[in-house]
Design a protein around this motif. Structure first.
Motif, short mmCIF file in Angstrom:
data_model
loop_
_atom_site.label_atom_id
_atom_site.label_comp_id
_atom_site.label_asym_id
_atom_site.label_seq_id
_atom_site.Cartn_x
_atom_site.Cartn_y
_atom_site.Cartn_z
N UNK A 117 0.63 -1.24 -0.31
CA UNK A 117 0.02 0.17 0.23
C UNK A 117 1.46 1.09 0.16
N UNK A 118 0.29 2.18 -0.70
CA UNK A 118 0.74 4.03 -0.24
C UNK A 118 -0.17 4.71 -0.29
N UNK A 119 0.35 5.38 0.36
CA UNK A 119 -0.57 6.62 0.76
C UNK A 119 -0.96 7.54 -0.23
N UNK A 120 -1.94 7.95 -0.66
CA UNK A 120 -2.42 8.85 -1.73
C UNK A 120 -2.31 10.46 -1.67
N UNK A 121 -2.57 10.61 -0.71
CA UNK A 121 -1.83 12.50 -0.91
C UNK A 121 -0.70 12.71 0.83
N UNK A 122 -0.33 12.96 0.15
CA UNK A 122 1.35 13.89 1.09
C UNK A 122 0.97 14.44 2.20
N UNK A 123 1.84 13.87 3.04
CA UNK A 123 1.80 14.35 4.57
C UNK A 123 1.32 15.50 5.12
N UNK A 124 1.85 16.11 3.84
CA UNK A 124 1.82 17.89 4.76
C UNK A 124 -0.80 17.96 3.95
N UNK A 125 -0.71 17.76 2.48
CA UNK A 125 -2.01 18.45 2.62
C UNK A 125 -3.30 17.96 3.57
N UNK A 126 -2.57 16.20 3.75
CA UNK A 126 -3.54 15.93 5.02
C UNK A 126 -3.65 17.01 6.09
N UNK A 127 -2.37 17.03 6.58
CA UNK A 127 -2.14 17.82 7.86
C UNK A 127 -2.84 19.05 7.19
N UNK A 128 -2.95 19.67 6.61
CA UNK A 128 -3.76 20.82 5.65
C UNK A 128 -4.98 20.47 6.04
N UNK A 129 -5.62 19.90 5.53
CA UNK A 129 -6.79 19.48 6.15
C UNK A 129 -7.52 19.11 7.04
N UNK A 130 -6.99 18.04 7.67
CA UNK A 130 -7.13 18.35 9.05
C UNK A 130 -7.35 19.11 10.05
N UNK A 131 -5.65 19.83 10.37
CA UNK A 131 -6.04 21.19 10.54
C UNK A 131 -7.21 22.39 10.33
N UNK A 132 -7.26 22.34 8.85
CA UNK A 132 -8.50 23.67 8.34
C UNK A 132 -9.80 23.00 8.92
N UNK A 133 -10.16 21.63 9.52
CA UNK A 133 -11.01 20.92 9.32
C UNK A 133 -11.29 21.43 11.30
N UNK A 134 -10.25 20.93 11.86
CA UNK A 134 -10.28 21.10 13.55
C UNK A 134 -10.92 22.90 13.77
N UNK A 135 -9.76 23.99 12.75
CA UNK A 135 -9.76 25.30 13.58
C UNK A 135 -11.42 25.60 12.95
N UNK A 136 -12.22 25.37 12.54
CA UNK A 136 -13.66 25.68 11.22
C UNK A 136 -13.99 25.03 12.19
N UNK A 137 -14.20 23.65 13.05
CA UNK A 137 -15.02 22.77 13.74
C UNK A 137 -14.85 23.66 15.71
N UNK A 138 -13.62 23.58 16.31
CA UNK A 138 -13.35 23.76 17.29
C UNK A 138 -12.76 24.66 17.70
N UNK A 139 -12.32 26.11 16.80
CA UNK A 139 -12.01 26.64 17.46
C UNK A 139 -12.49 27.52 16.80
N UNK A 140 -13.41 28.64 16.29
CA UNK A 140 -14.55 28.68 15.62
C UNK A 140 -13.80 29.82 14.65
N UNK A 141 -13.48 28.66 13.77
CA UNK A 141 -12.62 29.69 12.39
C UNK A 141 -11.38 30.53 12.62
N UNK A 142 -10.55 30.11 13.97
CA UNK A 142 -9.84 31.36 14.69
C UNK A 142 -8.48 30.51 14.87
N UNK A 143 -7.75 30.65 13.69
CA UNK A 143 -6.63 29.82 13.13
C UNK A 143 -5.41 30.27 14.63
#
Length: 130
Positions: free
Chosen positions: A68-94
């Protein structure tokens, strides 16, 4: 392709794949078992589900074992996860996320210097754009 939300256990497998490029289920099983007892078939099923979610893909091999091989690069996955976390848990505030993260960690002097250097680079980049 939009990155799917990997579960914490899927992130363990993805981290290993990012570090090693590809891996077989036995290799992943051995790695995952370092953190706790997990059955071989559990790891196999996890990889099959990750393939269905588009997180990993099977790659050609010479032998019988699937690799198996990861489809997405770690940077892209982390970017998406952090964006979703900021939106959902931190009221869109980095800023709120960053303050929370710093408050939760016992930062080493080296990490503090690295954070200051990052802030200096961000500030310099913003100044250039003006």
């Amino acid at each position: 392709m939009a990155v799917k939300n990997p579960t914490p256990s899927e992130m363990v497998a993805l981290q290993y794949l990012w570090e090693n490029r590809t891996a077989s289920v036995p290799e992943l099983h051995q790695h995952i078992c370092k953190a706790g007892d997990v059955g071989y078939t559990t790891v196999l099923k996890r990889m099959q589900r990750m393939e269905e979610k588009g997180l990993v893909k099977r790659v050609a091999t010479d032998g019988r074992a699937h690799r198996y091989q990861a489809v997405s690069k770690s940077k892209n996955t982390r970017k998406t996860l952090v964006k979703r976390l900021i939106e959902s848990a931190f009221d869109n505030s980095a800023n709120a996320l960053i303050q929370h993260a710093i408050d939760q960690q016992d930062l080493s002097p080296k990490e503090i210097v690295e954070i200051r250097d990052l802030l200096d680079r961000v500030e310099a980049s913003k100044a250039k754009k003006r």
